[in-house]
Scaffold this motif. Structure first.
Motif, PDB file in Angstrom:
ATOM      1  N   ASP A   9      49.321  83.400  31.758  1.00 38.31           N
ATOM      2  CA  ASP A   9      48.569  82.156  31.949  1.00 38.31           C
ATOM      3  C   ASP A   9      49.501  80.977  32.243  1.00 38.31           C
ATOM      4  O   ASP A   9      49.218  80.153  33.113  1.00 38.31           O
TER       5      ASP A   9
ATOM      6  N   ARG B 167      47.579  74.119  29.014  1.00 38.13           N
ATOM      7  CA  ARG B 167      48.065  75.415  28.512  1.00 38.13           C
ATOM      8  C   ARG B 167      48.649  75.298  27.100  1.00 38.13           C
ATOM      9  O   ARG B 167      49.397  76.161  26.667  1.00 38.13           O
TER      10      ARG B 167
ATOM     11  N   ASN C  82      48.125  78.360  24.994  1.00 36.85           N
ATOM     12  CA  ASN C  82      49.002  79.452  25.407  1.00 36.85           C
ATOM     13  C   ASN C  82      50.427  79.239  24.899  1.00 36.85           C
ATOM     14  O   ASN C  82      51.071  80.182  24.443  1.00 36.85           O
TER      15      ASN C  82
END
Length: 110
Positions: A46, A70, A73
């Motif tokens: 990702d 993100r 992540n």
């Protein structure tokens, strides 16, 4: 020592910004295949997709985008790496040293 999710908001921000600088430098120089091998949840994929999709952005814009788009992540990846931090968000082992140790421990080809 604390994990990324135990840090104060300010310390977590510092930890994430430092990790982004480390990650993006290696992503552009030599890839992050080592992290891909350690990540079982797809966080690296990702993050890398974001970097690929936004390769025309400035480094500052990339950092800001990763922090907003993100963040989960990044936190998940750091958790998977079992990194601990001091109260200011600085890793116990500097990122470059950590990477060298991981690479040294990888089995070498025949």
């Amino acid at each position: 020592m604390a994990t990324i999710d135990q840090l104060s908001q300010e310390a977590q921000q510092t930890a994430l910004e430092n990790f982004i600088a480390f990650y993006t430098a290696h992503y552009h120089a030599d890839g992050m295949d080592v992290l891909s091998q350690l990540d079982q949840s797809g966080h690296v994929a990702d993050i890398n997709q974001y970097l690929l999709d936004n390769r025309s952005l400035t480094a500052e814009d990339v950092k800001n985008g990763l922090l907003t788009q993100r963040r989960g992540n990044l936190i998940g990846l750091i958790q998977a790496l079992n990194i601990s931090f001091n109260a200011n968000g600085i890793p116990d082992t500097p990122w470059e040293t950590w990477l060298q140790n991981i690479v040294a421990d990888l089995p070498q080809g025949l």
